[in-house]
Scaffold this motif. Sequence first.
Motif, PDB file in Angstrom:
ATOM      1  N   MET A  81       5.740  63.891 -28.430  1.00 23.33           N
ATOM      2  CA  MET A  81       5.386  62.488 -28.295  1.00 23.33           C
ATOM      3  C   MET A  81       4.852  62.210 -26.891  1.00 23.33           C
ATOM      4  N   ALA A  82       3.793  61.434 -26.799  1.00 27.09           N
ATOM      5  CA  ALA A  82       3.216  61.081 -25.496  1.00 27.09           C
ATOM      6  C   ALA A  82       4.171  60.189 -24.718  1.00 27.09           C
ATOM      7  N   GLU A  83       4.235  60.393 -23.407  1.00 27.03           N
ATOM      8  CA  GLU A  83       5.139  59.627 -22.558  1.00 27.03           C
ATOM      9  C   GLU A  83       4.457  58.372 -22.024  1.00 27.03           C
ATOM     10  N   LEU A  84       5.295  57.394 -21.705  1.00 27.26           N
ATOM     11  CA  LEU A  84       4.805  56.169 -21.086  1.00 27.26           C
ATOM     12  C   LEU A  84       4.204  56.499 -19.723  1.00 27.26           C
ATOM     13  N   ALA A  85       3.033  55.946 -19.426  1.00 27.46           N
ATOM     14  CA  ALA A  85       2.369  56.199 -18.147  1.00 27.46           C
ATOM     15  C   ALA A  85       1.566  54.970 -17.750  1.00 27.46           C
ATOM     16  N   LEU A  86       1.373  54.803 -16.439  1.00 29.32           N
ATOM     17  CA  LEU A  86       0.597  53.681 -15.921  1.00 29.32           C
ATOM     18  C   LEU A  86      -0.732  54.188 -15.386  1.00 29.32           C
ATOM     19  N   GLN A  87      -1.807  53.591 -15.839  1.00 24.54           N
ATOM     20  CA  GLN A  87      -3.149  54.016 -15.441  1.00 24.54           C
ATOM     21  C   GLN A  87      -3.915  52.846 -14.821  1.00 24.54           C
ATOM     22  N   PRO A  88      -3.973  52.770 -13.483  1.00 25.18           N
ATOM     23  CA  PRO A  88      -4.767  51.722 -12.829  1.00 25.18           C
ATOM     24  C   PRO A  88      -6.255  51.928 -13.112  1.00 25.18           C
ATOM     25  N   VAL A  89      -6.979  50.833 -13.211  1.00 21.84           N
ATOM     26  CA  VAL A  89      -8.414  50.885 -13.501  1.00 21.84           C
ATOM     27  C   VAL A  89      -9.171  50.201 -12.368  1.00 21.84           C
ATOM     28  N   LYS A  90     -10.068  50.955 -11.749  1.00 20.71           N
ATOM     29  CA  LYS A  90     -10.850  50.427 -10.628  1.00 20.71           C
ATOM     30  C   LYS A  90     -12.008  49.571 -11.142  1.00 20.71           C
ATOM     31  N   THR A  91     -12.246  48.459 -10.466  1.00 22.01           N
ATOM     32  CA  THR A  91     -13.360  47.565 -10.791  1.00 22.01           C
ATOM     33  C   THR A  91     -14.114  47.220  -9.517  1.00 22.01           C
ATOM     34  N   ARG A  92     -15.217  46.542  -9.671  1.00 19.81           N
ATOM     35  CA  ARG A  92     -15.853  45.902  -8.517  1.00 19.81           C
ATOM     36  C   ARG A  92     -15.053  44.647  -8.187  1.00 19.81           C
ATOM     37  N   ILE A  93     -15.415  43.952  -7.129  1.00 21.94           N
ATOM     38  CA  ILE A  93     -14.764  42.683  -6.812  1.00 21.94           C
ATOM     39  C   ILE A  93     -15.159  41.659  -7.869  1.00 21.94           C
ATOM     40  N   LEU A  94     -14.171  41.078  -8.518  1.00 25.95           N
ATOM     41  CA  LEU A  94     -14.415  40.084  -9.558  1.00 25.95           C
ATOM     42  C   LEU A  94     -14.400  38.688  -8.949  1.00 25.95           C
ATOM     43  N   THR A  95     -15.265  37.819  -9.449  1.00 25.93           N
ATOM     44  CA  THR A  95     -15.490  36.501  -8.857  1.00 25.93           C
ATOM     45  C   THR A  95     -15.444  35.421  -9.952  1.00 25.93           C
ATOM     46  N   PRO A  96     -15.559  34.161  -9.568  1.00 23.74           N
ATOM     47  CA  PRO A  96     -15.624  33.097 -10.578  1.00 23.74           C
ATOM     48  C   PRO A  96     -16.836  33.197 -11.499  1.00 23.74           C
ATOM     49  N   MET A 133     -10.855  53.772 -21.974  1.00 23.18           N
ATOM     50  CA  MET A 133      -9.552  54.323 -21.583  1.00 23.18           C
ATOM     51  C   MET A 133      -8.412  53.802 -22.450  1.00 23.18           C
ATOM     52  N   VAL A 134      -8.674  52.787 -23.250  1.00 23.34           N
ATOM     53  CA  VAL A 134      -7.609  52.090 -23.977  1.00 23.34           C
ATOM     54  C   VAL A 134      -7.492  52.598 -25.404  1.00 23.34           C
ATOM     55  N   GLY A 135      -6.253  52.913 -25.805  1.00 23.25           N
ATOM     56  CA  GLY A 135      -5.984  53.349 -27.168  1.00 23.25           C
ATOM     57  C   GLY A 135      -5.158  52.324 -27.919  1.00 23.25           C
ATOM     58  N   VAL A 192      -0.858  49.056 -23.832  1.00 22.51           N
ATOM     59  CA  VAL A 192      -0.810  47.653 -23.420  1.00 22.51           C
ATOM     60  C   VAL A 192      -1.671  47.505 -22.171  1.00 22.51           C
ATOM     61  N   VAL A 193      -2.598  46.558 -22.187  1.00 20.82           N
ATOM     62  CA  VAL A 193      -3.463  46.300 -21.045  1.00 20.82           C
ATOM     63  C   VAL A 193      -2.875  45.146 -20.236  1.00 20.82           C
ATOM     64  N   SER A 194      -2.583  45.405 -18.964  1.00 16.71           N
ATOM     65  CA  SER A 194      -2.066  44.355 -18.090  1.00 16.71           C
ATOM     66  C   SER A 194      -3.074  44.080 -16.982  1.00 16.71           C
ATOM     67  N   VAL A 195      -3.128  42.824 -16.551  1.00 17.59           N
ATOM     68  CA  VAL A 195      -4.082  42.423 -15.522  1.00 17.59           C
ATOM     69  C   VAL A 195      -3.377  41.509 -14.534  1.00 17.59           C
ATOM     70  N   ALA A 196      -3.729  41.627 -13.267  1.00 14.25           N
ATOM     71  CA  ALA A 196      -3.104  40.839 -12.206  1.00 14.25           C
ATOM     72  C   ALA A 196      -3.472  39.365 -12.342  1.00 14.25           C
ATOM     73  N   GLU A 197      -2.453  38.504 -12.249  1.00 21.43           N
ATOM     74  CA  GLU A 197      -2.671  37.074 -12.475  1.00 21.43           C
ATOM     75  C   GLU A 197      -3.633  36.460 -11.468  1.00 21.43           C
ATOM     76  N   ILE A 214      -0.855  50.351 -19.620  1.00 24.60           N
ATOM     77  CA  ILE A 214       0.440  50.973 -19.897  1.00 24.60           C
ATOM     78  C   ILE A 214       0.223  51.880 -21.096  1.00 24.60           C
ATOM     79  N   LYS A 215       0.011  53.151 -20.811  1.00 26.65           N
ATOM     80  CA  LYS A 215      -0.341  54.116 -21.849  1.00 26.65           C
ATOM     81  C   LYS A 215       0.853  54.445 -22.748  1.00 26.65           C
ATOM     82  N   ASN A 216       0.576  54.562 -24.043  1.00 29.92           N
ATOM     83  CA  ASN A 216       1.554  55.015 -25.036  1.00 29.92           C
ATOM     84  C   ASN A 216       2.757  54.085 -25.172  1.00 29.92           C
TER      85      ASN A 216
END
Length: 222
Positions: free
Chosen positions: A1-16, A31-33, A37-42, A208-210
């Motif tokens: 079974m695949a283990e839980l893992a955290l995968q940060p994703v690099k972006t450009r600077i996001l703006t309004p 990258m998403v299966g 679970v996809v999490s994003v900074a508030e 949040i992988k797997n």
Amino acid sequence: MAELALQPVKTRILTPQDNIVDAIEEYARDMVGPDDVVSVAESVVAITQGRILRPEDMRPSFPARILNRFIAQKGSLSSIYGMQAAMDAEGTGRVIFAFIVGSLAKLAGRGGVFYELAGEQAALIDDVTGTMPPFDKHIVYGPANPSGVAEEIKKRLGCYGAAVADVNDLKRAAVLGVTSGLDPKRLAQILIDNPFGNASEQTPIVIIKNYAQAEAASRAAG
């Protein structure tokens, strides 16, 4: 079974000018299966929603200039601009009432009452330097409708779930919005070490992988 893992994703600077869901699809789609679970900074969600304000465009009131002095220096409301932003968002009367009751509660040995009573934005506002450049010169409010944003991310990417999270380097994590069926406290625990990089790292998205597999295995074992 695949283990839980955290995968940060690099972006450009996001703006309004960006749509946060479009940006996540652009940078994380491949990258998403279906078990992830996809999490994003508030703060980045709020920035793309245009929920930012420059201090020079504000006129701090007399109450803001007084109350900010009683807030711990590490807090965003310790600046007159952060305090005024909270008053603008939640109402001056509410913030003053929360301060009075919170001060009395602190004398009685109970902390945190001010933020419980002052309204959601009082706890979510980032003062200047509180977020990534070039928005470190802005007040950044908390995001609007974070659960709705999470649901849209899930629908667009076909992932197991999504979340909007407020995490910092002081081991404090809060999940502001999640898709139906996810436990925000469990997600906050997973993200507690702050895998987000909102400054020079430019990794405001963390996959949040797997997650689904890991949670199923945990329930089976328990």
